[in-house]
Motif scaffolding. Structure first.
Motif, mmCIF file in Angstrom:
data_model
loop_
_atom_site.group_PDB
_atom_site.id
_atom_site.type_symbol
_atom_site.label_atom_id
_atom_site.label_comp_id
_atom_site.label_asym_id
_atom_site.label_seq_id
_atom_site.Cartn_x
_atom_site.Cartn_y
_atom_site.Cartn_z
ATOM 1 N N VAL A 93 -3.111 -5.258 -16.659
ATOM 2 C CA VAL A 93 -3.692 -6.586 -16.932
ATOM 3 C C VAL A 93 -3.395 -7.521 -15.753
ATOM 4 C CG1 VAL A 93 -3.703 -6.405 -19.466
ATOM 5 C CG2 VAL A 93 -1.658 -7.216 -18.324
ATOM 6 N N ASP A 94 -3.684 -7.010 -14.560
ATOM 7 C CA ASP A 94 -3.342 -7.756 -13.348
ATOM 8 C C ASP A 94 -4.170 -9.022 -13.170
ATOM 9 O OD1 ASP A 94 -1.484 -5.876 -12.763
ATOM 10 O OD2 ASP A 94 -2.325 -5.279 -10.829
ATOM 11 N N SER A 95 -5.352 -9.088 -13.771
ATOM 12 C CA SER A 95 -6.202 -10.248 -13.496
ATOM 13 C C SER A 95 -5.708 -11.515 -14.184
ATOM 14 C CB SER A 95 -7.639 -9.962 -13.925
ATOM 15 O OG SER A 95 -7.710 -9.895 -15.323
ATOM 16 N N PHE A 96 -4.952 -11.375 -15.291
ATOM 17 C CA PHE A 96 -4.558 -12.611 -16.008
ATOM 18 C C PHE A 96 -3.082 -12.750 -16.308
ATOM 19 C CE2 PHE A 96 -4.028 -10.827 -20.277
ATOM 20 C CZ PHE A 96 -4.814 -9.680 -20.243
ATOM 21 N N LEU A 97 -2.287 -11.643 -16.164
ATOM 22 C CA LEU A 97 -0.884 -11.750 -16.581
ATOM 23 C C LEU A 97 0.117 -11.223 -15.548
ATOM 24 C CD1 LEU A 97 1.071 -12.490 -18.921
ATOM 25 C CD2 LEU A 97 0.635 -10.240 -19.911
ATOM 26 N N ASN A 98 -0.210 -10.109 -14.907
ATOM 27 C CA ASN A 98 0.798 -9.458 -14.057
ATOM 28 C C ASN A 98 0.637 -9.694 -12.561
ATOM 29 O OD1 ASN A 98 1.020 -6.634 -16.293
ATOM 30 N ND2 ASN A 98 2.405 -8.355 -16.108
ATOM 31 N N HIS A 99 -0.449 -10.319 -12.154
ATOM 32 C CA HIS A 99 -0.660 -10.555 -10.715
ATOM 33 C C HIS A 99 -1.411 -11.875 -10.557
ATOM 34 C CE1 HIS A 99 -0.789 -9.639 -6.576
ATOM 35 N NE2 HIS A 99 -1.894 -8.952 -6.519
ATOM 36 N N GLY A 100 -2.661 -11.900 -10.991
ATOM 37 C CA GLY A 100 -3.343 -13.177 -11.171
ATOM 38 C C GLY A 100 -2.896 -13.752 -12.518
ATOM 39 N N ASP A 159 10.100 -23.724 -36.459
ATOM 40 C CA ASP A 159 11.204 -24.066 -37.353
ATOM 41 C C ASP A 159 12.573 -23.798 -36.743
ATOM 42 O OD1 ASP A 159 9.406 -24.880 -39.254
ATOM 43 O OD2 ASP A 159 9.242 -22.867 -40.145
ATOM 44 N N GLU A 160 12.585 -23.291 -35.534
ATOM 45 C CA GLU A 160 13.857 -22.976 -34.874
ATOM 46 C C GLU A 160 14.242 -24.106 -33.919
ATOM 47 O OE1 GLU A 160 15.533 -20.384 -35.690
ATOM 48 O OE2 GLU A 160 14.038 -19.090 -36.636
ATOM 49 N N ASN A 161 15.526 -24.285 -33.793
ATOM 50 C CA ASN A 161 15.993 -25.314 -32.858
ATOM 51 C C ASN A 161 16.304 -24.647 -31.518
ATOM 52 O OD1 ASN A 161 16.969 -27.634 -31.764
ATOM 53 N ND2 ASN A 161 19.022 -27.390 -32.659
ATOM 54 N N ILE A 162 15.253 -24.481 -30.702
ATOM 55 C CA ILE A 162 15.407 -23.736 -29.448
ATOM 56 C C ILE A 162 15.878 -24.677 -28.344
ATOM 57 C CG2 ILE A 162 14.111 -22.470 -27.666
ATOM 58 C CD1 ILE A 162 12.206 -21.678 -30.098
ATOM 59 N N THR A 163 16.948 -24.314 -27.656
ATOM 60 C CA THR A 163 17.403 -25.168 -26.553
ATOM 61 C C THR A 163 16.943 -24.622 -25.203
ATOM 62 O OG1 THR A 163 19.504 -23.987 -26.330
ATOM 63 C CG2 THR A 163 19.480 -25.896 -27.806
ATOM 64 N N LYS A 164 16.638 -23.331 -25.136
ATOM 65 C CA LYS A 164 16.272 -22.747 -23.844
ATOM 66 C C LYS A 164 15.448 -21.483 -24.035
ATOM 67 C CE LYS A 164 19.461 -24.348 -20.984
ATOM 68 N NZ LYS A 164 20.841 -24.429 -20.535
ATOM 69 N N ILE A 165 14.575 -21.227 -23.073
ATOM 70 C CA ILE A 165 13.834 -19.964 -23.079
ATOM 71 C C ILE A 165 14.396 -19.079 -21.985
ATOM 72 C CG2 ILE A 165 11.567 -18.928 -22.694
ATOM 73 C CD1 ILE A 165 10.428 -21.152 -24.289
ATOM 74 N N LEU A 166 14.594 -17.818 -22.318
ATOM 75 C CA LEU A 166 15.098 -16.843 -21.349
ATOM 76 C C LEU A 166 14.034 -15.788 -21.146
ATOM 77 C CD1 LEU A 166 17.484 -15.668 -19.676
ATOM 78 C CD2 LEU A 166 18.217 -14.468 -21.756
ATOM 79 N N THR A 167 13.700 -15.524 -19.878
ATOM 80 C CA THR A 167 12.707 -14.498 -19.572
ATOM 81 C C THR A 167 13.176 -13.699 -18.361
ATOM 82 O OG1 THR A 167 10.335 -14.069 -19.255
ATOM 83 C CG2 THR A 167 11.235 -15.968 -18.102
ATOM 84 N N LEU A 168 12.313 -12.792 -17.901
ATOM 85 C CA LEU A 168 12.647 -11.911 -16.781
ATOM 86 C C LEU A 168 11.572 -12.088 -15.714
ATOM 87 C CD1 LEU A 168 14.352 -9.498 -15.712
ATOM 88 C CD2 LEU A 168 12.932 -8.000 -17.121
ATOM 89 N N GLU A 169 12.020 -12.217 -14.431
ATOM 90 C CA GLU A 169 10.994 -12.342 -13.395
ATOM 91 C C GLU A 169 10.250 -11.018 -13.250
ATOM 92 O OE1 GLU A 169 12.447 -13.092 -9.451
ATOM 93 O OE2 GLU A 169 13.788 -11.395 -9.446
ATOM 94 N N SER A 170 9.014 -11.000 -12.815
ATOM 95 C CA SER A 170 8.212 -12.151 -12.521
ATOM 96 C C SER A 170 7.172 -12.428 -13.620
ATOM 97 C CB SER A 170 7.509 -11.954 -11.175
ATOM 98 O OG SER A 170 6.801 -10.725 -11.189
ATOM 99 N N SER A 171 6.750 -11.382 -14.332
ATOM 100 C CA SER A 171 5.604 -11.591 -15.226
ATOM 101 C C SER A 171 5.931 -12.336 -16.513
ATOM 102 C CB SER A 171 4.944 -10.254 -15.563
ATOM 103 O OG SER A 171 4.402 -9.717 -14.393
ATOM 104 N N GLY A 172 7.209 -12.496 -16.828
ATOM 105 C CA GLY A 172 7.548 -13.278 -18.018
ATOM 106 C C GLY A 172 7.465 -14.777 -17.749
ATOM 107 N N ILE A 173 7.500 -15.160 -16.472
ATOM 108 C CA ILE A 173 7.676 -16.586 -16.157
ATOM 109 C C ILE A 173 6.483 -17.438 -16.622
ATOM 110 C CG2 ILE A 173 7.969 -18.268 -14.291
ATOM 111 C CD1 ILE A 173 9.646 -16.188 -12.798
ATOM 112 N N ALA A 174 5.247 -16.970 -16.380
ATOM 113 C CA ALA A 174 4.088 -17.815 -16.723
ATOM 114 C C ALA A 174 4.012 -18.111 -18.232
ATOM 115 C CB ALA A 174 2.803 -17.180 -16.205
ATOM 116 N N PRO A 175 4.038 -17.087 -19.114
ATOM 117 C CA PRO A 175 3.992 -17.430 -20.540
ATOM 118 C C PRO A 175 5.232 -18.208 -20.998
ATOM 119 C CG PRO A 175 4.301 -15.048 -20.246
ATOM 120 C CD PRO A 175 3.996 -15.629 -18.898
#
Ligand code: 5GP
Length: 194
Positions: free
Chosen positions: A22-29, A48-64
């Motif tokens: 899915v390089d055109s919309f998520l993994n590259h573009g 309903d959750e009290n979220i203080t921070k989002i944790l993800t993994l570079e690089s493809s998690g960053i955009a969402p």
């Protein structure tokens, strides 16, 4: 998420029975309109959750993850796959086997950025065997933070990631669930998603 399902069908390429490109919309573009909707959907599912921070993994998690943090109004931290010269002290690290590259990577987050009082939402692009998610859970646990759940953009439900995470008592929310990639075709779990 109708738009996500449609984009997977129109722009995704089945590489083999196990891998979707899915390089055109998520993994590259990156499709910013789709990412905005993804952020709104994750924020709604975890409202309903009290979220203080989002944790993800570079690089493809960053955009969402970034769009979700913007809607929720919380900070975002991404685990790095390569060590940076500026990241020297107080590192929290773990090892993750990469699904696509079949190699082990050390991923790290600065202990200055996630703390025991944090309530984390973990976000990633794909869920396959659950190795990336487990690595992020390990980092959160080392920091002493709590985890409200995991948000996944595309889950391959025929692989064991979800059940592995649920076994640990973790809530998993996936925006698209793929039942099969056989015969070069994407089959979704939900029959009424379009
Ligand atoms: P897991 O760690 O759950 O086995 O695999 C998830 C990670 O591998 C994701 O962060 C993603 O980068 C990558 N991945 C797994 N399956 C696929 C796939 O079918 N397509 C793409 N593009 N990436 C995948």
């Amino acid at each position: 998420m109708k738009r996500l399902y449609e984009t997977i069908l129109t722009e995704g390429t089945v590489i083999n029975d196990n891998v979707l490109k899915v390089d055109s919309f998520l993994n590259h573009g990156i499709n910013p309109h789709l990412m905005k909707e993804i952020g709104e959907e994750f924020a709604d599912r975890f409202k309903d959750e009290n979220i203080t921070k989002i944790l993800t993994l570079e690089s493809s998690g960053i955009a969402p993850a970034l769009m979700t943090s913007l809607v929720i109004g919380c900070e975002l931290v991404f685990a790095r796959k390569r060590q940076s010269l500026t990241m020297i002290d107080n590192l929290i690290s773990t090892t993750v086997e990469s699904y696509t590259k079949k190699q082990k990577n050390t991923i790290s987050v600065s202990g200055d950025l996630i703390k025991p009082h944090d309530s984390l939402l973990i976000i990633d692009d794909f869920l396959a065997n659950g190795q990336a998610a487990k690595g992020l859970i390990d980092i959160a646990q080392q920091a002493g933070s709590s985890i409200v759940g995991i948000g996944i953009v595309i889950e391959k439900s025929f692989q064991p990631g979800r059940s592995e995470l649920e076994k640990q008592g973790i809530r998993v929310e996936s925006l698209a669930r793929i039942a099969s990639l056989t015969n070069n075709q994407v089959q979704f779990e939900e029959k009424t998603c379009l």
